[in-house]
Design an enzyme around this catalytic site. Sequence first.
Site, PDB file in Angstrom:
ATOM      1  N   ASP A   1      27.324 -24.108  32.404  1.00  0.00           N
ATOM      2  CA  ASP A   1      26.491 -24.554  31.282  1.00  0.00           C
ATOM      3  C   ASP A   1      26.920 -23.918  29.961  1.00  0.00           C
ATOM      4  O   ASP A   1      26.255 -24.095  28.936  1.00  0.00           O
ATOM      5  CB  ASP A   1      25.007 -24.291  31.551  1.00  0.00           C
ATOM      6  CG  ASP A   1      24.724 -22.942  32.175  1.00  0.00           C
ATOM      7  OD1 ASP A   1      25.667 -22.182  32.438  1.00  0.00           O
ATOM      8  OD2 ASP A   1      23.536 -22.648  32.417  1.00  0.00           O
TER       9      ASP A   1
ATOM     10  N   HIS B   1      23.105 -18.562  30.900  1.00  0.00           N
ATOM     11  CA  HIS B   1      21.856 -17.789  30.862  1.00  0.00           C
ATOM     12  C   HIS B   1      22.017 -16.493  31.647  1.00  0.00           C
ATOM     13  O   HIS B   1      22.657 -16.465  32.705  1.00  0.00           O
ATOM     14  CB  HIS B   1      20.707 -18.614  31.442  1.00  0.00           C
ATOM     15  CG  HIS B   1      20.491 -19.915  30.734  1.00  0.00           C
ATOM     16  ND1 HIS B   1      21.063 -21.101  31.154  1.00  0.00           N
ATOM     17  CD2 HIS B   1      19.790 -20.208  29.613  1.00  0.00           C
ATOM     18  CE1 HIS B   1      20.709 -22.076  30.335  1.00  0.00           C
ATOM     19  NE2 HIS B   1      19.944 -21.560  29.384  1.00  0.00           N
TER      20      HIS B   1
ATOM     21  N   ASP C   1      27.431 -17.670  33.937  1.00  0.00           N
ATOM     22  CA  ASP C   1      26.465 -18.699  33.542  1.00  0.00           C
ATOM     23  C   ASP C   1      26.035 -18.470  32.097  1.00  0.00           C
ATOM     24  O   ASP C   1      26.023 -17.332  31.613  1.00  0.00           O
ATOM     25  CB  ASP C   1      25.252 -18.614  34.469  1.00  0.00           C
ATOM     26  CG  ASP C   1      24.287 -19.770  34.326  1.00  0.00           C
ATOM     27  OD1 ASP C   1      24.356 -20.695  35.143  1.00  0.00           O
ATOM     28  OD2 ASP C   1      23.459 -19.743  33.384  1.00  0.00           O
TER      29      ASP C   1
ATOM     30  N   HIS D   1      18.386 -16.328  38.628  1.00  0.00           N
ATOM     31  CA  HIS D   1      17.157 -15.922  37.937  1.00  0.00           C
ATOM     32  C   HIS D   1      16.088 -15.413  38.906  1.00  0.00           C
ATOM     33  O   HIS D   1      15.052 -14.902  38.452  1.00  0.00           O
ATOM     34  CB  HIS D   1      16.580 -17.086  37.127  1.00  0.00           C
ATOM     35  CG  HIS D   1      17.439 -17.527  35.986  1.00  0.00           C
ATOM     36  ND1 HIS D   1      17.885 -16.657  35.018  1.00  0.00           N
ATOM     37  CD2 HIS D   1      17.942 -18.748  35.664  1.00  0.00           C
ATOM     38  CE1 HIS D   1      18.624 -17.325  34.142  1.00  0.00           C
ATOM     39  NE2 HIS D   1      18.682 -18.582  34.514  1.00  0.00           N
TER      40      HIS D   1
END
Length: 343
Positions: free
Chosen positions: A285, A198, A196, A160
């Site tokens: 995740d 996200h 991931d 991120h």
Amino acid sequence: MLTIHSDDHRLHHGAGEFYRGRIVPCFEMPARVEQILASVAGRGLGPVVAPVRHGRAPVERVHAADYVDFLASAWDEWCALGEIGDALPYAWPAHDLRADRVPDHIDGKLGFYSIDAAVPITAGTWAAVQASADCALTGAAAVLGGERAAFALCRPPGHHAGPRAMGGFCYLNNAAIAAQAMRDAGVVKVAVLDVDYHHGNGTQAIFYDRADVFFASLHGDPAVEYPFFAGFADETGSGAGQGCTLNLPLPWGTAAGAYLAALDTGCAAIAAFGAQALVVSLGVDTFAGDPISHFKLESADFTRIGARVAALGLPTLFVMEGGYAVGDIGTNVANVLEGFVHG
């Protein structure tokens, strides 16, 4: 498979983050790494080594120097105020506010250089994020040196973090730093595959206008999921990078069938790009038991992910990203690596 790990990750242990209207204990915690290390050792996946120090030069190949300066000095500036506890941002230059001037005050800097309030800065954050980047760079060097694959057990994670901003538990973009190091070493085409839950908004931003690094991401639909403002299917690159970004957003509740089909699409695009090396942003995740995610993969599915990545036949660096079901994270990560080794 070689695993690269630094005990310095423990130096970063935030007391809390701002989540849905309240300060909560950080989801991203040192125990995540301890669980992964135990599983890697228990499976006999290979040696664990410490990273080699690489300094700031390879970091500044993807991050702005003023941002790196901020990370290096933020804790001292925070302490100079007489504050106790972690430093967290609370104001951002959004919409009609000016984003062309870096504030002088640390509270302003924290907001200027961040996208959210899930990035506490502690006394040990800078040391930990440097060590995390060094893990990725050491793993990249191992792959460039002839290893079929390596696993950089990075913490804090990185995908991120953009060229000039931290966010989502991430400070330096380990996967992007490693991919750029591969390019600088002479690999003509590098791919980054982000699995991931996200979207890897920072990685996308770093390479969005480039034709030498292909970015493919499978993630929760940003219409309803963090980071909300990046990761839509119509984001495909710009300028020379047009067509070198592939976003595969998936709805809440996605299970193995749909997920693996999307992964096959991403892998096919990487093969068509002609990648000569691969960096995998490895978040687990997507697991059904993850506390902040909404996919439904089971532990056995992660073995299948590893096997599909192996089928690309590329020198591969796995870089640790998310995964917050701490009790299961070791099993899920080891399953990916084992699936790759035997795939």
